[in-house]
Design a protein around this motif. Structure first.
Motif, PDB file in Angstrom:
ATOM      1  N   VAL A  73      -7.339  16.398  -0.153  1.00 16.18           N
ATOM      2  CA  VAL A  73      -8.099  16.037  -1.346  1.00 16.18           C
ATOM      3  C   VAL A  73      -7.232  15.265  -2.342  1.00 16.18           C
ATOM      4  CG1 VAL A  73      -9.309  17.043  -3.334  1.00 16.18           C
ATOM      5  CG2 VAL A  73      -9.701  17.952  -1.068  1.00 16.18           C
ATOM      6  N   ASP A  74      -5.909  15.382  -2.248  1.00 15.48           N
ATOM      7  CA  ASP A  74      -4.986  14.722  -3.179  1.00 15.48           C
ATOM      8  C   ASP A  74      -4.868  13.244  -2.807  1.00 15.48           C
ATOM      9  OD1 ASP A  74      -3.140  14.137  -5.080  1.00 15.48           O
ATOM     10  OD2 ASP A  74      -1.548  15.383  -4.236  1.00 15.48           O
ATOM     11  N   VAL A  75      -5.867  12.481  -3.202  1.00 17.07           N
ATOM     12  CA  VAL A  75      -5.943  11.065  -2.828  1.00 17.07           C
ATOM     13  C   VAL A  75      -4.784  10.244  -3.393  1.00 17.07           C
ATOM     14  CG1 VAL A  75      -7.369   8.987  -2.966  1.00 17.07           C
ATOM     15  CG2 VAL A  75      -8.430  11.195  -2.482  1.00 17.07           C
ATOM     16  N   PRO A  76      -4.406  10.390  -4.666  1.00 12.70           N
ATOM     17  CA  PRO A  76      -3.298   9.572  -5.170  1.00 12.70           C
ATOM     18  C   PRO A  76      -2.008   9.743  -4.367  1.00 12.70           C
ATOM     19  CG  PRO A  76      -4.437  10.590  -7.001  1.00 12.70           C
ATOM     20  CD  PRO A  76      -5.008  11.192  -5.742  1.00 12.70           C
ATOM     21  N   THR A  77      -1.694  10.964  -3.990  1.00  5.68           N
ATOM     22  CA  THR A  77      -0.481  11.193  -3.199  1.00  5.68           C
ATOM     23  C   THR A  77      -0.622  10.586  -1.817  1.00  5.68           C
ATOM     24  OG1 THR A  77      -0.028  13.216  -4.424  1.00  5.68           O
ATOM     25  CG2 THR A  77       1.057  12.971  -2.298  1.00  5.68           C
ATOM     26  N   ARG A  78      -1.801  10.706  -1.221  1.00  4.91           N
ATOM     27  CA  ARG A  78      -2.020  10.119   0.100  1.00  4.91           C
ATOM     28  C   ARG A  78      -1.909   8.600   0.035  1.00  4.91           C
ATOM     29  NH1 ARG A  78      -7.449  12.063   2.353  1.00  4.91           N
ATOM     30  NH2 ARG A  78      -6.804  10.773   4.078  1.00  4.91           N
ATOM     31  N   VAL A  79      -2.431   7.995  -1.025  1.00  4.21           N
ATOM     32  CA  VAL A  79      -2.356   6.535  -1.166  1.00  4.21           C
ATOM     33  C   VAL A  79      -0.906   6.100  -1.329  1.00  4.21           C
ATOM     34  CG1 VAL A  79      -2.935   4.619  -2.710  1.00  4.21           C
ATOM     35  CG2 VAL A  79      -4.696   6.255  -2.040  1.00  4.21           C
ATOM     36  N   ARG A  80      -0.149   6.832  -2.156  1.00  6.07           N
ATOM     37  CA  ARG A  80       1.266   6.490  -2.336  1.00  6.07           C
ATOM     38  C   ARG A  80       2.026   6.605  -1.016  1.00  6.07           C
ATOM     39  NH1 ARG A  80       2.025  10.474  -6.154  1.00  6.07           N
ATOM     40  NH2 ARG A  80       0.387  10.040  -7.606  1.00  6.07           N
ATOM     41  N   GLY A  81       1.748   7.653  -0.268  1.00  2.00           N
ATOM     42  CA  GLY A  81       2.414   7.834   1.017  1.00  2.00           C
ATOM     43  C   GLY A  81       2.070   6.729   1.997  1.00  2.00           C
ATOM     44  N   ARG A  82       0.798   6.354   2.031  1.00  3.02           N
ATOM     45  CA  ARG A  82       0.359   5.278   2.935  1.00  3.02           C
ATOM     46  C   ARG A  82       0.965   3.941   2.509  1.00  3.02           C
ATOM     47  NH1 ARG A  82      -0.912   3.836   7.830  1.00  3.02           N
ATOM     48  NH2 ARG A  82      -2.635   2.411   7.961  1.00  3.02           N
ATOM     49  N   ALA A  83       1.030   3.698   1.197  1.00  2.00           N
ATOM     50  CA  ALA A  83       1.616   2.452   0.703  1.00  2.00           C
ATOM     51  C   ALA A  83       3.103   2.382   1.064  1.00  2.00           C
ATOM     52  CB  ALA A  83       1.433   2.343  -0.811  1.00  2.00           C
ATOM     53  N   ALA A  84       3.804   3.493   0.922  1.00  2.00           N
ATOM     54  CA  ALA A  84       5.225   3.510   1.286  1.00  2.00           C
ATOM     55  C   ALA A  84       5.402   3.252   2.778  1.00  2.00           C
ATOM     56  CB  ALA A  84       5.846   4.857   0.906  1.00  2.00           C
ATOM     57  N   GLU A  85       4.517   3.839   3.572  1.00  2.00           N
ATOM     58  CA  GLU A  85       4.575   3.618   5.017  1.00  2.00           C
ATOM     59  C   GLU A  85       4.336   2.144   5.352  1.00  2.00           C
ATOM     60  OE1 GLU A  85       1.596   4.706   8.613  1.00  2.00           O
ATOM     61  OE2 GLU A  85       2.191   6.386   7.324  1.00  2.00           O
ATOM     62  N   MET A  86       3.378   1.535   4.700  1.00  2.00           N
ATOM     63  CA  MET A  86       3.075   0.119   4.944  1.00  2.00           C
ATOM     64  C   MET A  86       4.225  -0.775   4.485  1.00  2.00           C
ATOM     65  SD  MET A  86       0.336   0.153   6.601  1.00  2.00           S
ATOM     66  CE  MET A  86      -0.051  -1.577   6.639  1.00  2.00           C
ATOM     67  N   ARG A  87       4.848  -0.432   3.360  1.00  2.00           N
ATOM     68  CA  ARG A  87       5.988  -1.223   2.878  1.00  2.00           C
ATOM     69  C   ARG A  87       7.120  -1.180   3.897  1.00  2.00           C
ATOM     70  NH1 ARG A  87       4.691   0.883  -2.129  1.00  2.00           N
ATOM     71  NH2 ARG A  87       6.165   2.577  -1.906  1.00  2.00           N
ATOM     72  N   GLU A  88       7.383   0.009   4.423  1.00  2.00           N
ATOM     73  CA  GLU A  88       8.451   0.139   5.412  1.00  2.00           C
ATOM     74  C   GLU A  88       8.120  -0.633   6.685  1.00  2.00           C
ATOM     75  OE1 GLU A  88      11.479   1.472   5.088  1.00  2.00           O
ATOM     76  OE2 GLU A  88      10.920   1.729   2.991  1.00  2.00           O
ATOM     77  N   ARG A  89       6.864  -0.652   7.037  1.00  5.53           N
ATOM     78  CA  ARG A  89       6.455  -1.343   8.261  1.00  5.53           C
ATOM     79  C   ARG A  89       6.473  -2.858   8.082  1.00  5.53           C
ATOM     80  NH1 ARG A  89       0.923   0.612  10.592  1.00  5.53           N
ATOM     81  NH2 ARG A  89       2.063   2.563  10.553  1.00  5.53           N
ATOM     82  N   THR A  90       6.124  -3.364   6.892  1.00  8.85           N
ATOM     83  CA  THR A  90       6.029  -4.811   6.681  1.00  8.85           C
ATOM     84  C   THR A  90       7.320  -5.419   6.152  1.00  8.85           C
ATOM     85  OG1 THR A  90       5.120  -4.482   4.465  1.00  8.85           O
ATOM     86  CG2 THR A  90       3.555  -4.739   6.275  1.00  8.85           C
ATOM     87  N   ARG A  91       8.247  -4.624   5.680  1.00  4.69           N
ATOM     88  CA  ARG A  91       9.491  -5.159   5.113  1.00  4.69           C
ATOM     89  C   ARG A  91      10.227  -6.058   6.096  1.00  4.69           C
ATOM     90  NH1 ARG A  91      12.236  -0.911   1.802  1.00  4.69           N
ATOM     91  NH2 ARG A  91      10.558  -1.492   0.438  1.00  4.69           N
ATOM     92  N   PRO A  92      10.445  -5.668   7.345  1.00  6.16           N
ATOM     93  CA  PRO A  92      11.137  -6.581   8.285  1.00  6.16           C
ATOM     94  C   PRO A  92      10.368  -7.884   8.489  1.00  6.16           C
ATOM     95  CG  PRO A  92      11.113  -4.363   9.166  1.00  6.16           C
ATOM     96  CD  PRO A  92      10.234  -4.366   7.949  1.00  6.16           C
ATOM     97  N   ALA A  93       9.053  -7.812   8.548  1.00  3.84           N
ATOM     98  CA  ALA A  93       8.259  -9.025   8.729  1.00  3.84           C
ATOM     99  C   ALA A  93       8.427  -9.949   7.524  1.00  3.84           C
ATOM    100  CB  ALA A  93       6.797  -8.665   8.930  1.00  3.84           C
ATOM    101  N   LEU A  94       8.486  -9.386   6.335  1.00  3.51           N
ATOM    102  CA  LEU A  94       8.683 -10.214   5.139  1.00  3.51           C
ATOM    103  C   LEU A  94      10.054 -10.875   5.139  1.00  3.51           C
ATOM    104  CD1 LEU A  94       7.096  -7.955   2.379  1.00  3.51           C
ATOM    105  CD2 LEU A  94       6.182 -10.077   3.317  1.00  3.51           C
ATOM    106  N   VAL A  95      11.058 -10.136   5.568  1.00  6.79           N
ATOM    107  CA  VAL A  95      12.413 -10.702   5.603  1.00  6.79           C
ATOM    108  C   VAL A  95      12.469 -11.857   6.598  1.00  6.79           C
ATOM    109  CG1 VAL A  95      14.800 -10.208   6.268  1.00  6.79           C
ATOM    110  CG2 VAL A  95      13.547  -8.602   4.826  1.00  6.79           C
ATOM    111  N   TYR A  96      11.915 -11.634   7.791  1.00  4.61           N
ATOM    112  CA  TYR A  96      11.920 -12.703   8.800  1.00  4.61           C
ATOM    113  C   TYR A  96      11.058 -13.885   8.354  1.00  4.61           C
ATOM    114  CZ  TYR A  96      14.149  -9.387  11.938  1.00  4.61           C
ATOM    115  OH  TYR A  96      15.018  -8.504  12.522  1.00  4.61           O
TER     116      TYR A  96
END
Length: 82
Positions: free
Chosen positions: A39-62
């Motif tokens: 039910v804690d949507v803000p925490t879930r959104v923050r966690g998902r955003a952090a996961e996406m940042r970690e996943r897309t960071r190498p693609a952004l660098v390349y």
């Protein structure tokens, strides 16, 4: 003497009931924590955003490196024409 036997048997049953109640409490606490996390949507959104940042960071660098390389090649090719 039959009363003592009943008490001994009753204590065993009581201990089983108390143990069962304690197990139910622990199960209920786990369930409540799991539901609270869902039910804690803000925490879930923050966690998902952090996961996406970690996943897309190498693609952004390349991607940035590719853009820089393309810009450098473009600059060199224009310089040779001049």
């Amino acid at each position: 003497m039959s009363q003592d036997t009943t008490r001994a048997g009753g204590n065993g049953e009581r201990e089983q009931l108390v143990a069962g109640i304690e197990q139910s409490r622990q199960d209920l606490a786990r369930t409540v924590r799991a539901l609270t996390a869902k039910v804690d949507v803000p925490t879930r959104v923050r966690g998902r955003a952090a996961e996406m940042r970690e996943r897309t960071r190498p693609a952004l660098v390349y991607g940035a490196a590719g853009v820089c390389a393309a810009a450098a090649l473009l600059a060199l090719s224009r310089r040779k024409r001049s």
